[in-house]
Motif scaffolding. Structure first.
Motif, mmCIF file in Angstrom:
data_model
loop_
_atom_site.group_PDB
_atom_site.id
_atom_site.type_symbol
_atom_site.label_atom_id
_atom_site.label_comp_id
_atom_site.label_asym_id
_atom_site.label_seq_id
_atom_site.Cartn_x
_atom_site.Cartn_y
_atom_site.Cartn_z
ATOM 1 N N HIS A 1 -11.364 -15.259 -3.739
ATOM 2 C CA HIS A 1 -12.557 -15.965 -4.273
ATOM 3 C C HIS A 1 -13.629 -14.846 -4.753
ATOM 4 O O HIS A 1 -13.897 -15.132 -5.799
ATOM 5 C CB HIS A 1 -13.090 -16.642 -3.210
ATOM 6 C CG HIS A 1 -14.179 -17.566 -3.775
ATOM 7 N ND1 HIS A 1 -14.307 -18.482 -4.320
ATOM 8 C CD2 HIS A 1 -15.629 -17.256 -3.384
ATOM 9 C CE1 HIS A 1 -15.569 -19.060 -4.609
ATOM 10 N NE2 HIS A 1 -16.452 -18.012 -4.077
ATOM 11 N N ASP A 2 -13.767 -13.879 -3.922
ATOM 12 C CA ASP A 2 -14.663 -12.888 -4.193
ATOM 13 C C ASP A 2 -14.253 -12.105 -5.452
ATOM 14 O O ASP A 2 -15.133 -11.628 -6.577
ATOM 15 C CB ASP A 2 -14.898 -11.827 -3.094
ATOM 16 C CG ASP A 2 -15.886 -12.551 -1.989
ATOM 17 O OD1 ASP A 2 -16.371 -13.494 -2.173
ATOM 18 O OD2 ASP A 2 -15.855 -11.816 -1.039
ATOM 19 N N TYR B 1 -9.688 -14.681 5.597
ATOM 20 C CA TYR B 1 -10.123 -13.520 4.896
ATOM 21 C C TYR B 1 -9.334 -13.397 3.695
ATOM 22 O O TYR B 1 -9.966 -12.837 2.543
ATOM 23 C CB TYR B 1 -9.904 -12.285 5.775
ATOM 24 C CG TYR B 1 -11.000 -12.097 6.779
ATOM 25 C CD1 TYR B 1 -12.356 -11.827 6.366
ATOM 26 C CD2 TYR B 1 -10.910 -12.179 8.216
ATOM 27 C CE1 TYR B 1 -13.340 -11.664 7.233
ATOM 28 C CE2 TYR B 1 -11.782 -12.195 9.004
ATOM 29 C CZ TYR B 1 -13.051 -11.885 8.616
ATOM 30 O OH TYR B 1 -14.160 -11.658 9.419
ATOM 31 N N SER B 2 -7.954 -13.906 3.410
ATOM 32 C CA SER B 2 -7.437 -13.589 2.289
ATOM 33 C C SER B 2 -8.064 -14.354 1.210
ATOM 34 O O SER B 2 -8.206 -14.258 0.103
ATOM 35 C CB SER B 2 -5.838 -14.025 2.781
ATOM 36 O OG SER B 2 -5.090 -13.887 1.633
ATOM 37 N N ILE B 3 -8.255 -15.872 1.601
ATOM 38 C CA ILE B 3 -8.902 -16.522 0.715
ATOM 39 C C ILE B 3 -10.175 -16.088 0.243
ATOM 40 O O ILE B 3 -10.499 -16.258 -0.950
ATOM 41 C CB ILE B 3 -8.770 -18.021 1.165
ATOM 42 C CG1 ILE B 3 -7.430 -18.784 1.480
ATOM 43 C CG2 ILE B 3 -9.777 -19.080 0.437
ATOM 44 C CD1 ILE B 3 -7.342 -19.775 2.389
ATOM 45 N N VAL C 1 -2.959 -15.499 12.632
ATOM 46 C CA VAL C 1 -2.666 -15.987 11.264
ATOM 47 C C VAL C 1 -3.925 -16.651 10.475
ATOM 48 O O VAL C 1 -4.071 -16.481 9.334
ATOM 49 C CB VAL C 1 -1.420 -16.715 11.274
ATOM 50 C CG1 VAL C 1 -1.201 -17.460 9.814
ATOM 51 C CG2 VAL C 1 -0.136 -15.604 11.722
ATOM 52 N N GLY C 2 -4.562 -17.353 11.193
ATOM 53 C CA GLY C 2 -5.623 -18.305 10.613
ATOM 54 C C GLY C 2 -6.728 -17.343 10.241
ATOM 55 O O GLY C 2 -7.303 -17.633 9.165
ATOM 56 N N ILE C 3 -7.144 -16.504 10.914
ATOM 57 C CA ILE C 3 -8.192 -15.433 10.632
ATOM 58 C C ILE C 3 -7.675 -14.694 9.490
ATOM 59 O O ILE C 3 -8.482 -14.422 8.331
ATOM 60 C CB ILE C 3 -8.459 -14.587 11.870
ATOM 61 C CG1 ILE C 3 -9.341 -15.429 12.890
ATOM 62 C CG2 ILE C 3 -9.362 -13.319 11.437
ATOM 63 C CD1 ILE C 3 -9.497 -14.716 14.351
#
Length: 64
Positions: A32-33, A26-28, A20-22
């Motif tokens: 952002h990108d 990647y979602s954030i 979940v942390g990983i």
């Protein structure tokens, strides 16, 4: 004194936390990108409009 035994359930929760942390990282990063891409595209459109004022659409389109 014997060491405290680890349970399989706690190992599963630890793996779940990592996954979940990983995924959150990647979602954030992806969001952002996407925001950076939108800003860069808007900036490029403004530069093109500034370089070619006759080609840029405006409120008086069609009136010359």
């Amino acid at each position: 004194m014997s060491p405290t035994p680890r349970h399989a359930a706690s190992d599963g929760l630890e793996i779940l936390r990592w996954v979940v942390g990983i995924g959150l990282y990647y979602s954030i990063n992806w969001h952002h990108d996407q925001n950076q891409k939108k800003k860069n595209d808007a900036r490029a459109a403004q530069l093109v409009a500034a370089e070619h004022p006759l080609d840029a659409p405006d409120a008086t389109a069609g009136v010359r």
